[in-house]
Design a protein around this motif. Sequence first.
Motif, PDB file in Angstrom:
ATOM      1  N   ASN A 187      23.666  14.898 -19.111  1.00  0.00           N
ATOM      2  CA  ASN A 187      23.010  16.027 -19.784  1.00  0.00           C
ATOM      3  C   ASN A 187      23.842  16.638 -20.911  1.00  0.00           C
ATOM      4  OD1 ASN A 187      24.962  17.347 -18.330  1.00  0.00           O
ATOM      5  ND2 ASN A 187      23.580  18.523 -17.047  1.00  0.00           N
ATOM      6  N   GLY A 188      25.049  16.144 -21.136  1.00  0.00           N
ATOM      7  CA  GLY A 188      25.846  16.644 -22.244  1.00  0.00           C
ATOM      8  C   GLY A 188      25.828  15.738 -23.455  1.00  0.00           C
ATOM      9  N   ILE A 189      25.062  14.660 -23.384  1.00  0.00           N
ATOM     10  CA  ILE A 189      24.998  13.680 -24.469  1.00  0.00           C
ATOM     11  C   ILE A 189      23.622  13.742 -25.126  1.00  0.00           C
ATOM     12  CG2 ILE A 189      25.063  11.201 -24.994  1.00  0.00           C
ATOM     13  CD1 ILE A 189      27.090  10.878 -22.778  1.00  0.00           C
ATOM     14  N   VAL A 190      23.586  13.532 -26.429  1.00  0.00           N
ATOM     15  CA  VAL A 190      22.312  13.539 -27.149  1.00  0.00           C
ATOM     16  C   VAL A 190      21.332  12.601 -26.435  1.00  0.00           C
ATOM     17  CG1 VAL A 190      21.165  12.946 -29.307  1.00  0.00           C
ATOM     18  CG2 VAL A 190      23.407  14.035 -29.354  1.00  0.00           C
ATOM     19  N   PRO A 191      20.130  13.084 -26.097  1.00  0.00           N
ATOM     20  CA  PRO A 191      19.171  12.273 -25.326  1.00  0.00           C
ATOM     21  C   PRO A 191      18.445  11.230 -26.185  1.00  0.00           C
ATOM     22  CG  PRO A 191      18.225  14.410 -25.793  1.00  0.00           C
ATOM     23  CD  PRO A 191      19.640  14.465 -26.301  1.00  0.00           C
ATOM     24  N   ILE A 192      19.239  10.337 -26.763  1.00  0.00           N
ATOM     25  CA  ILE A 192      18.703   9.226 -27.543  1.00  0.00           C
ATOM     26  C   ILE A 192      19.248   7.941 -26.934  1.00  0.00           C
ATOM     27  CG2 ILE A 192      18.653   8.072 -29.793  1.00  0.00           C
ATOM     28  CD1 ILE A 192      18.928  10.802 -31.104  1.00  0.00           C
ATOM     29  N   PHE A 193      18.356   7.026 -26.616  1.00  0.00           N
ATOM     30  CA  PHE A 193      18.751   5.758 -26.009  1.00  0.00           C
ATOM     31  C   PHE A 193      18.884   4.685 -27.081  1.00  0.00           C
ATOM     32  CE2 PHE A 193      16.450   8.067 -22.657  1.00  0.00           C
ATOM     33  CZ  PHE A 193      17.441   8.109 -21.690  1.00  0.00           C
ATOM     34  N   HIS A 194      19.874   3.842 -26.912  1.00  0.00           N
ATOM     35  CA  HIS A 194      20.137   2.750 -27.850  1.00  0.00           C
ATOM     36  C   HIS A 194      20.101   1.434 -27.092  1.00  0.00           C
ATOM     37  CE1 HIS A 194      22.661  -0.109 -30.106  1.00  0.00           C
ATOM     38  NE2 HIS A 194      22.250   0.540 -31.178  1.00  0.00           N
ATOM     39  N   CYS A 195      19.519   0.411 -27.689  1.00  0.00           N
ATOM     40  CA  CYS A 195      19.464  -0.889 -27.028  1.00  0.00           C
ATOM     41  C   CYS A 195      19.633  -1.997 -28.062  1.00  0.00           C
ATOM     42  CB  CYS A 195      18.132  -1.059 -26.295  1.00  0.00           C
ATOM     43  SG  CYS A 195      18.051  -2.542 -25.245  1.00  0.00           S
ATOM     44  N   SER A 196      20.404  -2.995 -27.705  1.00  0.00           N
ATOM     45  CA  SER A 196      20.601  -4.176 -28.538  1.00  0.00           C
ATOM     46  C   SER A 196      20.243  -5.383 -27.680  1.00  0.00           C
ATOM     47  CB  SER A 196      22.054  -4.253 -29.015  1.00  0.00           C
ATOM     48  OG  SER A 196      22.275  -5.420 -29.773  1.00  0.00           O
ATOM     49  N   SER A 197      19.079  -5.982 -27.922  1.00  0.00           N
ATOM     50  CA  SER A 197      18.583  -6.978 -26.986  1.00  0.00           C
ATOM     51  C   SER A 197      17.469  -7.836 -27.574  1.00  0.00           C
ATOM     52  CB  SER A 197      18.047  -6.264 -25.733  1.00  0.00           C
ATOM     53  OG  SER A 197      17.439  -7.174 -24.845  1.00  0.00           O
ATOM     54  N   TRP A 198      17.288  -9.017 -26.986  1.00  0.00           N
ATOM     55  CA  TRP A 198      16.137  -9.866 -27.319  1.00  0.00           C
ATOM     56  C   TRP A 198      14.840  -9.202 -26.875  1.00  0.00           C
ATOM     57  CZ3 TRP A 198      12.668 -11.749 -23.718  1.00  0.00           C
ATOM     58  CH2 TRP A 198      13.023 -11.621 -22.369  1.00  0.00           C
ATOM     59  N   LEU A 199      14.931  -8.262 -25.935  1.00  0.00           N
ATOM     60  CA  LEU A 199      13.738  -7.567 -25.444  1.00  0.00           C
ATOM     61  C   LEU A 199      13.068  -6.729 -26.530  1.00  0.00           C
ATOM     62  CD1 LEU A 199      15.106  -6.390 -21.989  1.00  0.00           C
ATOM     63  CD2 LEU A 199      13.332  -8.101 -22.355  1.00  0.00           C
TER      64      LEU A 199
END
Length: 289
Positions: A187-199
């Motif tokens: 909860n102390g980190i910017v709520p943005i998810f990052h993904c690097s994937s073939w998906l």
Amino acid sequence: MERKETMKLSLNEYLKNAGFTKAMLQTLDTLELMDEAYLTHLFYMHKDALFQHFEQYDELLKYQLYLKFYTHLFYQRYLKAKTNQEAALCLDGCKDLYEWAILCHHYFNVYGILPMMWMFLDRLIEGKITRLGRLEFEPKAIDCEIRLPEIYLPKNSVLLNVHVPAGPRLTSADITDAYQQALHYFNGIVPIFHCSSWLLSPQLDECLDESTRIMQFKKDYLIYSLEDNADQFIERVWPDRENEASDYVNYEENTTLQKNAKQLLLSGRILQKANGICIKYYHPESDNV
């Protein structure tokens, strides 16, 4: 305040709860690690020396000993957990070791950890990567700026990097549940998810219906860059095949994804690896950062 954990599972109970089968436990019981305390010291203080230590063993035995040692490390972390939440995280994380042991058995007929994966799984054991439900999360600074119509993020912004571990097929409920757990836990980190994937490959739009589980995961991400490298895709979709262009014609077509992706490969195209961000939970006007 959360009640502290008082009762701890035995090692066998712990591993059973993480999915380890009787055959796996029997294998681990037959293996002997010399001076676990010293190896543990190397793991946390001299990682390169640890990896060099295991190089003295034959390949298959090395894979098995890595599994034995990593289960030992995860269990020791579990024993030191001071809360129910910490103990649950240690148990969930160990489920990854189970999945890799299954895959190793598929390839080499021994329960172990595949080559080089010990350099990824060490971050899981150290708590740098946290498994929450069916996904894993790692706070990590991006190595480039991201400029999109929807958002601008400067280089070195710390986002929640998402890993999709092997296991049962993802459902929409699994994805939502994992994200919600991550938002609470980090909860102390910017709520943005990052993904690097073939998906996240844009070519998947031509291979799968938008209602499929993969596409349900992909739709949440805004793509900001692509990599012309199909290796990861081929490894996951055809795990028993070598990445040989001349051999594409012999690739299996047991699933819709395999059938459609094979046609793309045969036409001379590739399925790119993509880098993307999910901003659906980011609402700066509500002061959630």
